[in-house]
Design a protein around this motif. Sequence first.
Motif, short mmCIF file in Angstrom:
data_model
loop_
_atom_site.label_atom_id
_atom_site.label_comp_id
_atom_site.label_asym_id
_atom_site.label_seq_id
_atom_site.Cartn_x
_atom_site.Cartn_y
_atom_site.Cartn_z
N ARG A 73 0.70 -0.82 0.11
CA ARG A 73 0.06 -0.04 -0.45
C ARG A 73 0.69 1.19 0.24
NH1 ARG A 73 -4.99 -0.81 -1.17
NH2 ARG A 73 -5.38 1.15 -1.18
N VAL A 74 0.27 2.34 -0.86
CA VAL A 74 1.34 3.25 -0.92
C VAL A 74 0.28 4.69 -0.72
CG1 VAL A 74 3.11 2.29 -2.29
CG2 VAL A 74 1.16 3.34 -3.67
N LYS A 75 0.91 5.83 -0.58
CA LYS A 75 0.71 7.07 -0.55
C LYS A 75 0.86 8.18 -1.37
CE LYS A 75 -2.62 6.79 3.45
NZ LYS A 75 -3.68 6.88 3.26
N LYS A 76 0.24 9.57 -1.86
CA LYS A 76 0.87 10.03 -3.37
C LYS A 76 2.02 10.62 -2.78
CE LYS A 76 -0.10 14.02 -5.96
NZ LYS A 76 -1.22 14.78 -6.15
N GLY A 77 2.98 10.20 -3.41
CA GLY A 77 5.03 10.98 -3.07
C GLY A 77 5.94 9.93 -2.58
N ASP A 78 5.27 9.00 -2.08
CA ASP A 78 5.89 7.74 -1.08
C ASP A 78 7.38 7.54 -3.09
OD1 ASP A 78 4.71 8.53 0.61
OD2 ASP A 78 3.56 6.36 0.70
N ILE A 79 7.99 6.96 -2.12
CA ILE A 79 9.02 6.42 -3.07
C ILE A 79 8.96 4.97 -2.93
CG2 ILE A 79 12.22 6.00 -3.22
CD1 ILE A 79 11.59 8.76 -1.77
N LEU A 80 8.94 4.60 -4.58
CA LEU A 80 8.74 3.39 -5.16
C LEU A 80 9.98 2.68 -5.05
CD1 LEU A 80 5.78 3.61 -7.59
CD2 LEU A 80 5.22 4.07 -5.05
N VAL A 81 11.29 3.65 -6.08
CA VAL A 81 12.20 2.90 -6.36
C VAL A 81 13.20 4.58 -6.76
CG1 VAL A 81 13.67 2.21 -8.15
CG2 VAL A 81 12.02 1.23 -8.09
N GLN A 82 14.03 3.98 -5.95
CA GLN A 82 15.67 4.93 -5.68
C GLN A 82 16.73 4.70 -7.17
OE1 GLN A 82 15.83 7.49 -3.86
NE2 GLN A 82 17.63 8.24 -5.40
N LEU A 83 16.75 5.55 -7.59
CA LEU A 83 18.39 5.50 -8.85
C LEU A 83 19.35 6.22 -7.86
CD1 LEU A 83 16.51 6.58 -12.43
CD2 LEU A 83 16.37 4.29 -10.81
N ASP A 84 20.74 6.13 -8.58
CA ASP A 84 21.69 6.25 -8.06
C ASP A 84 21.62 7.70 -8.89
OD1 ASP A 84 24.49 6.80 -7.58
OD2 ASP A 84 25.19 5.82 -9.28
N SER A 85 21.60 8.98 -7.66
CA SER A 85 21.50 10.73 -7.70
C SER A 85 23.00 11.05 -7.88
CB SER A 85 21.13 10.96 -7.00
OG SER A 85 21.24 10.81 -5.56
N ARG A 86 23.87 10.35 -8.20
CA ARG A 86 25.65 10.94 -8.04
C ARG A 86 25.58 11.60 -9.27
NH1 ARG A 86 29.26 6.52 -6.06
NH2 ARG A 86 27.45 5.30 -7.77
N ASP A 87 25.51 11.39 -10.48
CA ASP A 87 26.12 12.17 -11.80
C ASP A 87 25.33 13.28 -12.16
OD1 ASP A 87 27.46 12.20 -14.56
OD2 ASP A 87 25.40 11.28 -15.04
N PRO A 88 23.70 13.00 -11.69
CA PRO A 88 22.99 13.81 -11.87
C PRO A 88 22.79 15.34 -10.95
CG PRO A 88 21.44 12.45 -11.97
CD PRO A 88 23.24 12.00 -11.65
N ALA A 89 23.78 14.81 -9.66
CA ALA A 89 23.91 15.34 -8.87
C ALA A 89 25.19 16.71 -8.81
CB ALA A 89 24.01 15.09 -8.36
N LEU A 90 25.98 15.68 -9.47
CA LEU A 90 27.00 16.75 -9.86
C LEU A 90 27.26 17.98 -11.37
CD1 LEU A 90 29.58 13.43 -9.85
CD2 LEU A 90 30.10 15.74 -8.33
N ARG A 91 26.14 17.67 -12.39
CA ARG A 91 25.29 18.40 -13.43
C ARG A 91 24.75 19.06 -12.79
NH1 ARG A 91 24.29 13.41 -15.88
NH2 ARG A 91 21.56 13.79 -15.69
N ALA A 92 24.16 19.09 -11.58
CA ALA A 92 22.98 20.52 -10.98
C ALA A 92 24.24 21.39 -10.32
CB ALA A 92 22.34 19.77 -9.89
#
Length: 410
Positions: free
Chosen positions: A92-111
């Motif tokens: 059971r999930v609520k709106k906005g709950d995280i379903l799957v997490q991807l590696d965020s290191r590369d986009p964080a560096l680009r940001a």
Amino acid sequence: MMRLDQSAYVAALALLLSLTPSCAKKNAEQKAKPAESATAEPTPAVKFAKVTERKLSPTLELTGTLAADETSEVAAATSGIVTKVEIDVGTRVKKGDILVQLDSRDPALRAQAADASATQALAKLGVKAGQKFDPNNVAEVRAAKENMDLAVSEADRTKKLYEGGSISASQWDQARSRAEQARAQYEGALNGAAQGWAGLAAAQSQANLARKSVADTSIRAPFDGAVAERRATVGEFAPMGKVVAVVVRDETLRLRIDVPETEASKVTVGKEVTLTVSAHPGKSFKGLVKRVGASLKAQSRTLPIEAEVTNADGQLKPGYFARAYVELGEADTNAIFVPRAAVGSSGSASRVFVRSGSRVIERIVTLGREIDGEVEIHGNIGPNDEVAIERVDLLQDGADVNVANAPGAK
């Protein structure tokens, strides 16, 4: 001596043969008696109950399928390696709950790089964060404007001197030329400042996109509901657009049914629907007709309609086959009901056994609504009939029974 022994032997043999048939017959009779007593079965004792009549509003009996109110194939908005899966089938999930997490290191560096470029462009223009842009406040533009103002003033003085005959025409031409050059430099500075501002806007957009890519590495539930499918595994690469989970909104379900053309005019929005499903025998659920199709299906000549069924407790599941009864709102009619225990099955058909003296007669019936543990039946059943409520699956048409209770007893 030998002859006498032979004659005695023959006489004894004849006597023995004469006695054998009667003994065999006696033995056969003795064996037959236990066999006959073994096959004889006592007449079963069966309880009966009288059918009941109820005044009910006429209904239209239909079949349909339950579907989720909303179904979303949740996809990745960016690409990356799956680092965590927070859900599984049935979660059971609520709106906005995280379903799957991807590696965020590369986009964080680009940001970070995009933010630095935007900050650099902002500093070059001399504009503070949140301040309204005015090109005349840019250092290059201010310097160019001062040069232009000075050159124009000089040209005005030179013109007066030339008109008074104090200087030559060439001097006036030179002063006028310097003023025009200064004006052109000022306009060029203005254009440069505008380009710098546009570049700043582009850098800020890139920074915003980069930050969005960071946020998109957390794939979230689009609404409250349940996970119907999980399609992601830790360690795999998820390209942009890959479906990682299927989420369904099931607090309210849609009952999709097709109404025959001959009955289509009787079903309108707001009609009450009662439905039953095999997964919950003996229980009924309520719904309301919410949508009526705009046209008939050409092949089946039926009108599609949808009813909404509240499912707050989650007992119903998308995909269930349902038997529905649409209230038509007409004058009440008599309906025959029997206890649930009176209904048996014969292949795919339902049957009841009606008492006829000391025997039972099988009647094939069609089931309808179920109310308070009793089932509505349609068939060759009268209001004064009694039906068996015990051993229903063991009885046969025409079988003798021993009535275990007085007529009409419940």
